[in-house]
Design a protein around this motif. Structure first.
Motif, PDB file in Angstrom:
ATOM      1  N   ILE A   1       0.866  -1.186   0.000  1.00 24.43           N
ATOM      2  CA  ILE A   1       0.000   0.000   0.000  1.00 24.43           C
ATOM      3  C   ILE A   1       0.900   1.232   0.000  1.00 24.43           C
ATOM      4  O   ILE A   1       1.845   1.316   0.795  1.00 24.43           O
ATOM      5  N   GLY A   2       0.637   2.156  -0.917  1.00 23.73           N
ATOM      6  CA  GLY A   2       1.399   3.399  -0.963  1.00 23.73           C
ATOM      7  C   GLY A   2       1.373   4.022  -2.335  1.00 23.73           C
ATOM      8  O   GLY A   2       1.199   3.337  -3.341  1.00 23.73           O
ATOM      9  N   ASP A   3       1.510   5.343  -2.371  1.00 26.11           N
ATOM     10  CA  ASP A   3       1.608   6.093  -3.624  1.00 26.11           C
ATOM     11  C   ASP A   3       0.460   5.818  -4.591  1.00 26.11           C
ATOM     12  O   ASP A   3       0.669   5.634  -5.785  1.00 26.11           O
ATOM     13  N   GLY A   4      -0.761   5.726  -4.067  1.00 29.85           N
ATOM     14  CA  GLY A   4      -1.931   5.536  -4.923  1.00 29.85           C
ATOM     15  C   GLY A   4      -2.118   4.114  -5.420  1.00 29.85           C
ATOM     16  O   GLY A   4      -2.893   3.886  -6.345  1.00 29.85           O
ATOM     17  N   MET A   5      -1.441   3.165  -4.807  1.00 30.64           N
ATOM     18  CA  MET A   5      -1.539   1.763  -5.225  1.00 30.64           C
ATOM     19  C   MET A   5      -1.756   0.880  -3.990  1.00 30.64           C
ATOM     20  O   MET A   5      -1.339   1.224  -2.891  1.00 30.64           O
ATOM     21  N   ALA A   6      -2.393  -0.263  -4.223  1.00 28.47           N
ATOM     22  CA  ALA A   6      -2.528  -1.280  -3.176  1.00 28.47           C
ATOM     23  C   ALA A   6      -2.615  -2.640  -3.841  1.00 28.47           C
ATOM     24  O   ALA A   6      -3.152  -2.771  -4.949  1.00 28.47           O
TER      25      ALA A   6
ATOM     26  N   ALA B   1      -7.049   4.317  -2.631  1.00 28.96           N
ATOM     27  CA  ALA B   1      -7.550   5.667  -2.352  1.00 28.96           C
ATOM     28  C   ALA B   1      -6.988   6.194  -1.035  1.00 28.96           C
ATOM     29  O   ALA B   1      -6.624   7.365  -0.919  1.00 28.96           O
ATOM     30  N   ARG B   2      -6.892   5.331  -0.029  1.00 26.59           N
ATOM     31  CA  ARG B   2      -6.410   5.745   1.290  1.00 26.59           C
ATOM     32  C   ARG B   2      -4.889   5.868   1.346  1.00 26.59           C
ATOM     33  O   ARG B   2      -4.346   6.529   2.235  1.00 26.59           O
ATOM     34  N   SER B   3      -4.196   5.232   0.409  1.00 21.68           N
ATOM     35  CA  SER B   3      -2.735   5.170   0.470  1.00 21.68           C
ATOM     36  C   SER B   3      -2.057   6.530   0.403  1.00 21.68           C
ATOM     37  O   SER B   3      -0.933   6.684   0.886  1.00 21.68           O
ATOM     38  N   ILE B   4      -2.726   7.513  -0.154  1.00 21.81           N
ATOM     39  CA  ILE B   4      -2.111   8.847  -0.262  1.00 21.81           C
ATOM     40  C   ILE B   4      -2.037   9.556   1.084  1.00 21.81           C
ATOM     41  O   ILE B   4      -1.363  10.572   1.206  1.00 21.81           O
ATOM     42  N   HIS B   5      -2.734   9.029   2.073  1.00 18.97           N
ATOM     43  CA  HIS B   5      -2.702   9.605   3.422  1.00 18.97           C
ATOM     44  C   HIS B   5      -1.789   8.789   4.333  1.00 18.97           C
ATOM     45  O   HIS B   5      -1.974   8.751   5.543  1.00 18.97           O
ATOM     46  N   ARG B   6      -0.798   8.159   3.744  1.00 17.12           N
ATOM     47  CA  ARG B   6       0.101   7.265   4.477  1.00 17.12           C
ATOM     48  C   ARG B   6       0.802   7.970   5.640  1.00 17.12           C
ATOM     49  O   ARG B   6       1.135   7.339   6.645  1.00 17.12           O
ATOM     50  N   ASP B   7       1.027   9.277   5.530  1.00 15.09           N
ATOM     51  CA  ASP B   7       1.726  10.027   6.576  1.00 15.09           C
ATOM     52  C   ASP B   7       0.839  10.316   7.784  1.00 15.09           C
ATOM     53  O   ASP B   7       1.318  10.749   8.819  1.00 15.09           O
ATOM     54  N   GLN B   8      -0.466  10.051   7.679  1.00 15.61           N
ATOM     55  CA  GLN B   8      -1.402  10.301   8.777  1.00 15.61           C
ATOM     56  C   GLN B   8      -1.640   9.009   9.559  1.00 15.61           C
ATOM     57  O   GLN B   8      -1.507   7.919   9.009  1.00 15.61           O
TER      58      GLN B   8
END
Length: 154
Positions: A26-31, A65-72
């Motif tokens: 999961i990351g950078d818009g991919m999973a 979709a959620r991967s872009i909020h990885r820093d949260q």
């Protein structure tokens, strides 16, 4: 398929855990998710039930979709599926791999696509979906349901 170790899902999703889905990236818009089909996943043709494929696609796209909020914490807000269109190309058998991709987003919406590949690497199903980012979900009695974080599970 090469075996990479499964990751923990960022949130507790009992239905997905019951189905035996594993999160592999999961990351950078991919999973990427995987499931090794068992008898409970099959239809009367003894191949993956369409509902299993659709759920695999839905979860892969939602995590993209959620991967872009990885820093949260826990990958930020949750998502709910607004709409989804699925096409089935061939039966799913063996270990299935689903890849979700974020195509476009706004502050409140995510537009994604997902593909499921069979053990032979061939495309079994494809979907597009629209997801809404939410911090809480309105439910019965006009109360809000918070997203169940991984560390809050029973």
């Amino acid at each position: 398929m090469s075996k990479s170790p499964a990751l923990k899902f960022p949130v507790h999703i009992p239905f997905v855990e019951q189905l035996g889905f594993e999160l592999h990236s999961i990351g950078d818009g991919m999973a990427e998710l995987r499931v090794d089909l068992k008898e409970a996943h099959l239809n009367s043709w003894e191949v993956a039930h369409g509902g299993v494929l659709m759920t695999l696609l839905d979860v892969a796209m939602a995590h993209a979709a959620r991967s872009i909020h990885r820093d949260q914490p826990d990958f930020g807000p949750g998502v709910v599926t607004v709409e989804m269109k699925t096409s089935f190309m061939r039966p799913g058998e063996g270990e299935l791999r689903a890849v979700g991709k974020l195509l476009h987003r706004s502050t409140t919406m995510a537009f994604c696509e997902g593909s499921v590949f069979g053990e032979d690497g061939k495309l079994c199903a494809h979907a597009t979906g629209t997801f809404k980012y939410l911090r809480a979900l309105p439910s019965r009695g006009r109360s809000l349901k918070d997203l169940k974080r991984r560390d809050e599970q029973a």
